[in-house]
Scaffold this motif. Structure first.
Motif, PDB file in Angstrom:
ATOM      1  N   GLY A  55       0.808  -1.207   0.000  1.00  0.00           N
ATOM      2  CA  GLY A  55       0.000   0.000   0.000  1.00  0.00           C
ATOM      3  C   GLY A  55       0.842   1.258   0.000  1.00  0.00           C
ATOM      4  O   GLY A  55       1.896   1.329  -0.630  1.00  0.00           O
ATOM      5  N   MET A  56       0.378   2.275   0.751  1.00  0.00           N
ATOM      6  CA  MET A  56       1.074   3.552   0.820  1.00  0.00           C
ATOM      7  C   MET A  56       0.978   4.074   2.247  1.00  0.00           C
ATOM      8  O   MET A  56      -0.043   3.913   2.924  1.00  0.00           O
ATOM      9  CB  MET A  56       0.434   4.557  -0.149  1.00  0.00           C
ATOM     10  CG  MET A  56       1.212   5.868  -0.302  1.00  0.00           C
ATOM     11  SD  MET A  56       0.832   7.123   0.949  1.00  0.00           S
ATOM     12  CE  MET A  56      -0.813   7.635   0.460  1.00  0.00           C
ATOM     13  N   VAL A  57       2.062   4.696   2.710  1.00  0.00           N
ATOM     14  CA  VAL A  57       2.069   5.311   4.037  1.00  0.00           C
ATOM     15  C   VAL A  57       2.597   6.731   3.909  1.00  0.00           C
ATOM     16  O   VAL A  57       3.399   7.046   3.025  1.00  0.00           O
ATOM     17  CB  VAL A  57       2.930   4.516   5.044  1.00  0.00           C
ATOM     18  CG1 VAL A  57       2.294   3.175   5.359  1.00  0.00           C
ATOM     19  CG2 VAL A  57       4.352   4.334   4.529  1.00  0.00           C
ATOM     20  N   MET A  58       2.132   7.579   4.799  1.00  0.00           N
ATOM     21  CA  MET A  58       2.578   8.971   4.821  1.00  0.00           C
ATOM     22  C   MET A  58       2.780   9.363   6.274  1.00  0.00           C
ATOM     23  O   MET A  58       2.050   8.900   7.164  1.00  0.00           O
ATOM     24  CB  MET A  58       1.528   9.869   4.159  1.00  0.00           C
ATOM     25  CG  MET A  58       1.903  11.345   4.076  1.00  0.00           C
ATOM     26  SD  MET A  58       0.597  12.357   3.312  1.00  0.00           S
ATOM     27  CE  MET A  58       0.589  11.710   1.650  1.00  0.00           C
ATOM     28  N   SER A  59       3.738  10.216   6.545  1.00  0.00           N
ATOM     29  CA  SER A  59       3.954  10.707   7.904  1.00  0.00           C
ATOM     30  C   SER A  59       4.617  12.067   7.842  1.00  0.00           C
ATOM     31  O   SER A  59       5.437  12.331   6.955  1.00  0.00           O
ATOM     32  CB  SER A  59       4.813   9.733   8.712  1.00  0.00           C
ATOM     33  OG  SER A  59       6.016   9.431   8.035  1.00  0.00           O
ATOM     34  N   MET A  60       4.245  12.932   8.783  1.00  0.00           N
ATOM     35  CA  MET A  60       4.810  14.282   8.813  1.00  0.00           C
ATOM     36  C   MET A  60       4.564  14.900  10.186  1.00  0.00           C
ATOM     37  O   MET A  60       3.519  14.659  10.809  1.00  0.00           O
ATOM     38  CB  MET A  60       4.171  15.163   7.736  1.00  0.00           C
ATOM     39  CG  MET A  60       2.718  15.502   7.992  1.00  0.00           C
ATOM     40  SD  MET A  60       1.867  16.133   6.539  1.00  0.00           S
ATOM     41  CE  MET A  60       1.482  14.570   5.726  1.00  0.00           C
ATOM     42  N   PRO A  61       5.519  15.670  10.713  1.00  0.00           N
ATOM     43  CA  PRO A  61       5.254  16.437  11.935  1.00  0.00           C
ATOM     44  C   PRO A  61       4.413  17.659  11.601  1.00  0.00           C
ATOM     45  O   PRO A  61       4.635  18.297  10.568  1.00  0.00           O
ATOM     46  CB  PRO A  61       6.655  16.840  12.392  1.00  0.00           C
ATOM     47  CG  PRO A  61       7.470  16.868  11.134  1.00  0.00           C
ATOM     48  CD  PRO A  61       6.892  15.834  10.217  1.00  0.00           C
ATOM     49  N   PHE A  62       3.414  17.966  12.441  1.00  0.00           N
ATOM     50  CA  PHE A  62       2.652  19.189  12.180  1.00  0.00           C
ATOM     51  C   PHE A  62       2.464  20.042  13.428  1.00  0.00           C
ATOM     52  O   PHE A  62       1.899  21.139  13.355  1.00  0.00           O
ATOM     53  CB  PHE A  62       1.300  18.870  11.533  1.00  0.00           C
ATOM     54  CG  PHE A  62       0.212  18.434  12.464  1.00  0.00           C
ATOM     55  CD1 PHE A  62      -0.648  19.361  13.041  1.00  0.00           C
ATOM     56  CD2 PHE A  62       0.017  17.097  12.751  1.00  0.00           C
ATOM     57  CE1 PHE A  62      -1.667  18.962  13.892  1.00  0.00           C
ATOM     58  CE2 PHE A  62      -1.007  16.691  13.584  1.00  0.00           C
ATOM     59  CZ  PHE A  62      -1.845  17.626  14.159  1.00  0.00           C
ATOM     60  N   ALA A  63       2.944  19.571  14.577  1.00  0.00           N
ATOM     61  CA  ALA A  63       2.941  20.365  15.800  1.00  0.00           C
ATOM     62  C   ALA A  63       4.029  19.784  16.689  1.00  0.00           C
ATOM     63  O   ALA A  63       4.429  18.628  16.514  1.00  0.00           O
ATOM     64  CB  ALA A  63       1.576  20.302  16.485  1.00  0.00           C
TER      65      ALA A  63
END
Length: 501
Positions: free
Chosen positions: A204-212
């Motif tokens: 599949g696909m995964v996404m991750s990112m800091p936003f706070a």
């Protein structure tokens, strides 16, 4: 309900106090119309489903004087189309959106603005039933003090993808059902490797990112995970299981701020208006959240509809003005649905799409293709039919342009009125008959080479939603009186007094 005894009245009833309903409430108040917003939640959601907005929504907030309320707004040229990296800055004024602004902050800002303007926002109120005919709408509202009737000239459903208004009014919600289920979570105090535009993995696909500080957003899109009919909210353990299966990394035991499930269902109502009932935002269209376009499309719905509905209620709208809301925004929404479906195929399909992804990567690198896709996803390429297409600026939005002498074009639209601006004073006498709804501004761009106001254009008529409805060339020196008068009548109705000679 037999115990319904009280009858209240307003000009417009809005169901839903999300960003779209609150934006519309503010627009209607700028137009001088009474509005009541009803919302089932007792307070803003606190959800962070969206983490920003597109370039076009950024412009709209700026045009209403709202952008500064977010503080410093961070934007980035670098984005993607279906996971294929691209430079959105290849189109002048474009970017991949304002980032790091959770949806609940957008809601809080818009609710404060709408209340400042005099909108009535009633929480813990649920629309139960409605009746509508050519004279108006009567809705039964269940509130903390019991049910009551509320009569309105118009009702607008801004109540999300499961819209009660859409169902009660019998709108046809055409499209395709979900084929897969995907997960989202805001994870606290875990070191997670950033995957800003997503990472395709074997399953599949995964996404991750800091936003706070201390908070990371993860998105998990397992391949072959069919949609489930859930009776209770998803538990984070299920999301952590999927994350570990796709990445090999364990997030089990982590604390979360918010978890959610979403799908790739794609639907759009066949008509945005049924008599006195209209729809906007997710009530009118749902799609895969690719490129962060959903909230921004709803904001565009609200700014397109608000001034037209206010003009209708104030009595000066041309007969076809309110119908143009459907004509214009249905086409805009359909294009967003198409591009999100295309991105989903590129993003979420298996190895069978690798040849297509390779070809798309080559195409995206071409400046012309980059400009096309950037305009499509950012919303900057939207062009409405304003009765003429003789100049490429007609029907498009007027961007933020610094003006000679100070200020900018965005400053001129704070009050959601029409604006006729240019260096030719003869226009002031022409617009005299419409001064209750159109402002004349003697202005010129600070730099004549600005792409948003080409050097061959002397004057522009701009609608309250920021789209250009008429232009006059730099020559001849006297603009066509017939041309500007026709444009004023088309968008702003008959004059309230005679123009000056």
């Amino acid at each position: 309900m037999s115990n319904v005894t009280k009858l209240e009245r307003t000009s417009v009833l809005i169901a839903g106090a999300g960003p779209v309903g609150l934006m519309l409430a503010g627009e209607l108040r700028l137009g001088g119309v009474d509005v009541v917003v009803v919302e089932t939640r007792s307070e803003p959601s606190g959800e962070s489903r969206g983490l920003g907005f597109t370039a076009r929504a950024t412009e709209i907030f700026h045009q209403r004087g709202l952008l500064a309320r977010f503080g410093e707004v961070e934007t980035s040229r670098q984005g993607h189309f279906g996971g294929i990296p691209m430079d959105f800055g290849v189109l002048p004024g474009s970017h991949f959106g304002a980032r790091g602004i959770p949806q609940y902050k957008i809601e809080e800002m818009l609710e404060g603005w709408a209340r400042e303007l005099g909108a009535s926002v009633r929480r813990r109120h649920r629309l139960v039933t409605l009746n509508h005919d050519e004279r108006g709408v009567v809705a039964v509202i269940d509130g903390p003090d019991g049910p009551f009737e509320l009569a309105a000239d118009y009702l607008v459903g801004c109540d999300g993808g499961r819209s009660a208004v859409r169902q009660l009014a019998g709108f046809d919600f055409a499209g395709t059902d979900a084929t897969r289920e995907m997960y989202l979570a805001d994870v606290l105090d875990r070191a997670i490797r950033p995957r800003y535009i997503g990472e395709r993995v074997s399953e599949g696909m995964v996404m991750s990112m800091p936003f706070a500080p201390g908070v990371d957003r993860i998105i998990v899109c397992p391949r072959g995970a069919p949609r489930r009919e859930r009776t209770v909210p998803i538990a984070f353990d299920e999301i952590a299981d999927a994350w570990q299966r796709l990445t090999g990394e364990s997030l089990h035991g982590a604390k979360t701020r918010w978890v959610s499930v979403f799908t790739d269902a794609t639907r759009q109502v066949t008509e945005y208006r049924r008599g006195r009932v209209l729809l906007a935002g997710d009530a009118a269209h749902i799609h895969l959240p690719a490129g962060g376009q959903g909230l921004s499309l709803g904001v565009m719905d609200a700014t397109n509809l608000g001034w037209k509905l206010a003009a209708t209620l104030r009595g000066w709208a041309p007969a076809t003005l309110l119908d143009s809301y459907h004509t214009e925004q249905h086409a805009v929404g359909a294009r967003v649905l198409r591009n999100t479906q295309a991105q989903g195929l590129l993003y979420l399909s298996g190895n069978e799409v690798e040849p297509l992804r390779a070809v798309m990567a080559e195409l995206v690198a071409l400046p012309e293709v980059g400009r096309l896709l950037s305009g499509m996803v950012s919303g900057l390429a939207v062009r409405h039919d304003v009765g003429s297409s003789e100049h490429p600026l007609l029907g498009k939005r007027l961007p933020h342009i610094p003006l000679a002498g100070g200020g900018s074009t965005a400053d001129l639209l704070h009050r959601a009125r029409g604006v006729l601006l240019g260096s030719n004073r003869a226009l002031e006498g022409i617009v005299h008959g419409w001064t209750d709804r159109v402002d004349f501004v003697h202005a010129a761009p600070a730099e004549r080479s600005n792409a948003g106001w080409p050097s061959e254009v002397d004057s522009l008529l701009v609608r309250p939603d920021g789209h250009v409805a008429w232009i006059a060339p730099s020559t001849p020196s006297t603009p066509s009186r017939v041309g500007v008068t026709n444009a004023l009548r088309r968008w702003f109705g008959e004059p309230h007094r005679a123009p000056l000679d």
